[in-house]
Design an enzyme around this catalytic site. Structure first.
Site, PDB file in Angstrom:
ATOM      1  CD  GLU A 245      -2.921  -1.234   0.374  1.00 18.76           C
ATOM      2  OE1 GLU A 245      -3.029  -0.228  -0.122  1.00 18.76           O
ATOM      3  OE2 GLU A 245      -3.665  -2.178   0.170  1.00 18.76           O
ATOM      4  CB  CYS A 279      -2.038   7.218   1.485  1.00 21.93           C
ATOM      5  SG  CYS A 279      -3.471   6.166   2.247  1.00 21.93           S
TER       6      CYS A 279
HETATM    7  P1  NDP Z   1       7.932   5.514   4.584  1.00 22.23           P
HETATM    8  O1  NDP Z   1       8.066   4.506   3.532  1.00 22.23           O
HETATM    9  O2  NDP Z   1       9.013   6.166   5.016  1.00 22.23           O
HETATM   10  O3  NDP Z   1       7.869   4.358   5.941  1.00 22.23           O
HETATM   11  C1  NDP Z   1       7.081   3.314   6.069  1.00 22.23           C
HETATM   12  C2  NDP Z   1       7.393   2.328   6.941  1.00 22.23           C
HETATM   13  O4  NDP Z   1       8.496   1.713   6.323  1.00 22.23           O
HETATM   14  C3  NDP Z   1       7.935   3.060   8.262  1.00 22.23           C
HETATM   15  O5  NDP Z   1       7.709   1.983   9.412  1.00 22.23           O
HETATM   16  C4  NDP Z   1       9.378   2.819   8.113  1.00 22.23           C
HETATM   17  O6  NDP Z   1      10.075   2.765   9.104  1.00 22.23           O
HETATM   18  C5  NDP Z   1       9.606   1.609   7.339  1.00 22.23           C
HETATM   19  N1  NDP Z   1      10.852   1.565   6.664  1.00 22.23           N
HETATM   20  C6  NDP Z   1      11.772   2.537   6.327  1.00 22.23           C
HETATM   21  N2  NDP Z   1      13.006   2.065   5.634  1.00 22.23           N
HETATM   22  C7  NDP Z   1      12.605   0.550   5.557  1.00 22.23           C
HETATM   23  C8  NDP Z   1      13.356  -0.489   4.957  1.00 22.23           C
HETATM   24  N3  NDP Z   1      14.257  -0.249   4.157  1.00 22.23           N
HETATM   25  N4  NDP Z   1      12.876  -1.557   5.017  1.00 22.23           N
HETATM   26  C9  NDP Z   1      11.580  -1.770   5.664  1.00 22.23           C
HETATM   27  N5  NDP Z   1      11.001  -1.012   6.314  1.00 22.23           N
HETATM   28  C10 NDP Z   1      11.484   0.467   6.180  1.00 22.23           C
HETATM   29  O7  NDP Z   1       6.435   6.069   4.529  1.00 22.23           O
HETATM   30  P2  NDP Z   1       5.912   7.057   5.530  1.00 22.23           P
HETATM   31  O8  NDP Z   1       6.006   6.552   7.051  1.00 22.23           O
HETATM   32  O9  NDP Z   1       6.573   8.558   5.434  1.00 22.23           O
HETATM   33  O10 NDP Z   1       4.433   6.969   5.304  1.00 22.23           O
HETATM   34  C11 NDP Z   1       4.224   8.173   4.286  1.00 22.23           C
HETATM   35  C12 NDP Z   1       3.744   7.389   2.983  1.00 22.23           C
HETATM   36  O11 NDP Z   1       2.962   6.211   3.080  1.00 22.23           O
HETATM   37  C13 NDP Z   1       3.133   8.265   1.930  1.00 22.23           C
HETATM   38  O12 NDP Z   1       3.836   8.126   0.634  1.00 22.23           O
HETATM   39  C14 NDP Z   1       1.794   7.732   1.886  1.00 22.23           C
HETATM   40  O13 NDP Z   1       1.184   7.988   0.805  1.00 22.23           O
HETATM   41  C15 NDP Z   1       2.011   6.261   2.170  1.00 22.23           C
HETATM   42  N6  NDP Z   1       0.774   5.731   2.697  1.00 22.23           N
HETATM   43  C16 NDP Z   1      -0.042   4.635   2.044  1.00 22.23           C
HETATM   44  C17 NDP Z   1      -1.268   4.093   2.315  1.00 22.23           C
HETATM   45  C18 NDP Z   1      -1.998   3.273   1.727  1.00 22.23           C
HETATM   46  O14 NDP Z   1      -2.651   2.446   2.110  1.00 22.23           O
HETATM   47  N7  NDP Z   1      -1.634   3.060   0.122  1.00 22.23           N
HETATM   48  C19 NDP Z   1      -1.865   4.645   3.656  1.00 22.23           C
HETATM   49  C20 NDP Z   1      -1.071   5.500   4.199  1.00 22.23           C
HETATM   50  C21 NDP Z   1       0.390   6.169   3.739  1.00 22.23           C
HETATM   51  P3  NDP Z   1      10.936   4.275   9.890  1.00 22.23           P
HETATM   52  O15 NDP Z   1       9.346   5.252   9.899  1.00 22.23           O
HETATM   53  O16 NDP Z   1      11.274   3.817  11.364  1.00 22.23           O
HETATM   54  O17 NDP Z   1      11.608   4.892   8.954  1.00 22.23           O
END
Ligand code: NDP
Length: 496
Positions: A245, A279
């Site tokens: 997602e 999102c």
């Molecule tokens: P990120 O992609 O920065 O982070 C998402 C999660 O992935 C966090 O828990 C993050 O940890 C973790 N993460 C970071 N690096 C890695 C890695 N290399 N391997 C595995 N996990 C990792 O997204 P955001 O938290 O900034 O969220 C915003 C984004 O999410 C927007 O693009 C939004 O559109 C999308 N989104 C999509 C939704 C959907 O249902 N389609 C719903 C809500 C949001 P950490 O925070 O510790 O870096």
């Protein structure tokens, strides 16, 4: 070692993650950070818990999930307050978010047996002596990685589907919202104290990467498209399937016969709720020429009434402010006009509502995810042109249409996983509707029947009921029987 604290930026001190409010810097809480070995150990414990959870059967799981749902409802103010403290979002937004999460727990709990349980299939004539059966069996342990923008509903969607399907879950909340994540895990443990069926592992991105490599049966990732690609690369090492997602650049189309006041109200809410950090937030509007001026006026009037610091909370992730600023600046530099807000709207940690018109299609406000309380409105000749421009993006998450006669037809033509007609974002709140995107917005589905099946593998079983009339699958068939099979084939499927 004590790191310098900036409001909203999580810090790790002596193996502890400290989470703070993005506006005031007030501490929301602290949790221990996991290393790769701790993640693996958590998944090992989860695998044992999964066997116990699975043995409870659909009824046992349903009863416990419904108890969790009721506990969340009883303590919804506490959850909203915590979410508001950790993300900065207004309390009312947190309540609405929790409402959707409750709906998903309830629906998954009540429908898992019907959707996933064993069922007999209709007999096929060529193998009429066998009955067919299908059931959906859990993966064992599902890893869930969540974002910070909706720290309740985005993880609870996949968590409730995965749990109802019979899996244990290991959840890695965003480093920006670990405390809300831990609250979800702790409250679940209150209703299921016997085994660690839902656990959290905390830390930065590398903890998420470790979870992908920990031996989980499936990953559910919600976050940015860039991180999604890293998650998929880590999952590929062990052929771990994943539901993705990711981000979006959702469009709203306003057709000539739309209720303009209702469309403007929904456009403002869909783009500015949660300060635009959604999102499925509306980031672009395509309004047809006859109603364009009236629509822009109505949006400006409504959005102008929103109070920054009250309905519009701070930007949760401080570095997102630079992206929002760059998008606004780029739109204005390329000839766009701010009819509300604009360059001066960015006052960290806040961004005031900004409505932009005449923004060229090649500017970042149109092309890239802004994730702030900004909205572009573009005049188009007709609905066909609106659909063409709305679909001109690699993303394809949600969208909306306002209109009467052709609204549903337009909705079908939008290249996206979900569309709301005469409202915005509503599909996220219906437990029976699958949620997910196309293209760079991801693949697979959470919520609804598809969301339950995402967390279980189809298992097919045939059972012989009688000797074969047309024995095909045996070396003991005779030439005469093969000839009869050909005849049967012609009768059944050979006609034009
Ligand atoms: P990120 O992609 O920065 O982070 C998402 C999660 O992935 C966090 O828990 C993050 O940890 C973790 N993460 C970071 N690096 C890695 C890695 N290399 N391997 C595995 N996990 C990792 O997204 P955001 O938290 O900034 O969220 C915003 C984004 O999410 C927007 O693009 C939004 O559109 C999308 N989104 C999509 C939704 C959907 O249902 N389609 C719903 C809500 C949001 P950490 O925070 O510790 O870096």
């Amino acid at each position: 070692m004590t790191a310098t604290r900036v409001p909203g930026i999580p810090v790790v001190e002596d193996g502890v993650l400290i989470s703070t409010n993005p506006a005031s810097g007030a501490e929301a809480g602290r949790v221990p950070v996991a290393d790769a070995e701790a993640v693996n150990e958590t998944v090992r414990r989860a695998a044992e818990a999964a066997r116990w959870w699975q043995a409870l059967g659909y009824d046992g799981r349903r009863e416990r999930l419904l108890r969790w749902r009721s506990l969340i409802v009883r303590r919804v103010e506490e959850l909203a307050e915590l979410t508001s403290l950790e993300t900065g979002k207004p309390n009312a937004d947190a309540i609405v978010e929790a409402t959707a999460a409750v709906e998903h727990v309830d629906w998954a709990a009540r429908n898992a047996r019907r959707v996933l349980g064993p069922r007999k299939m209709r007999t096929r004539l060529l193998l009429a002596e066998h009955s067919g059966h299908v059931e959906y069996q859990p993966y064992g342990v599902v890893g869930v990685i969540g974002p910070w923008n909706y720290p309740i509903v985005t993880p609870v969607g996949p968590i409730s589907g995965a749990l109802a399907a019979g899996n244990a879950v290991v959840f890695k909340p965003s480093e920006y919202t670990p405390i809300v994540g831990q609250w979800l895990v702790d409250t679940f443990a209150e209703v299921v104290p016997e085994q660690p069926v839902l656990q959290a592992v905390h830390g930065l991105g590398e903890v998420g990467a470790a979870l992908c490599r920990s031996g989980v049966g499936k990953m559910s990732f919600t976050g940015s498209t860039t991180t999604a690609k890293k998650v998929l690369a880590a999952c590929a090492e062990n052929l771990v399937p994943a539901v993705i997602e990711a981000g979006g650049k959702d469009a709203l189309i306003v057709d000539a016969d739309a209720d303009i006041a209702a469309a403007a109200e929904a456009a403002v809410w869909g783009s500015m709720t949660n300060a635009g950090q959604t999102c499925i937030g509306i980031e672009r509007v395509y309004a047809v020429a006859p109603i364009y001026d009236a629509f822009v006026d109505a949006v400006v009037e409504k959005a102008g009434q929103l109070r920054t610091g009250e309905e519009i909370g701070p930007i949760t992730m401080p570095r997102q402010i630079d992206i929002i600023r760059e998008h606004i600046d780029d739109a204005l530099a390329k000839g766009g006009q701010a009819v509300l807000g604009g360059a001066g709207a960015v006052q960290p940690p806040y961004v005031s509502p900004t409505v932009l018109v005449d923004v060229p299609a090649d500017s970042s406000e149109i092309r890239d995810e802004t994730f702030g309380p900004t909205l572009t409105i573009t005049k188009v000749a007709d609905a066909n042109e609106a659909v063409r421009q709305a679909n001109d993006t690699p993303y394809g998450l949600g969208g909306a249409v306002f209109g009467k006669k052709n609204a549903l037809r337009i909705a079908r033509r939008l290249r996206s996983g979900m569309v709301a007609v005469n409202s915005t974002l509503t599909f996220v709140g219906m437990g029976n509707l699958p949620f997910g995107g196309v293209g760079e917005s991801g693949f697979g589905r959470i919520h609804g029947e598809d969301g339950l099946r995402e967390f279980a593998r189809a298992k097919s079983i045939t059972v012989r009921r009688a000797p074969s009339v047309l024995p095909a699958m045996t070396f003991e068939r005779t030439p005469a029987q093969v000839a009869t099979i050909v005849k049967a084939l012609r009768i059944l499927y050979g006609r034009k």
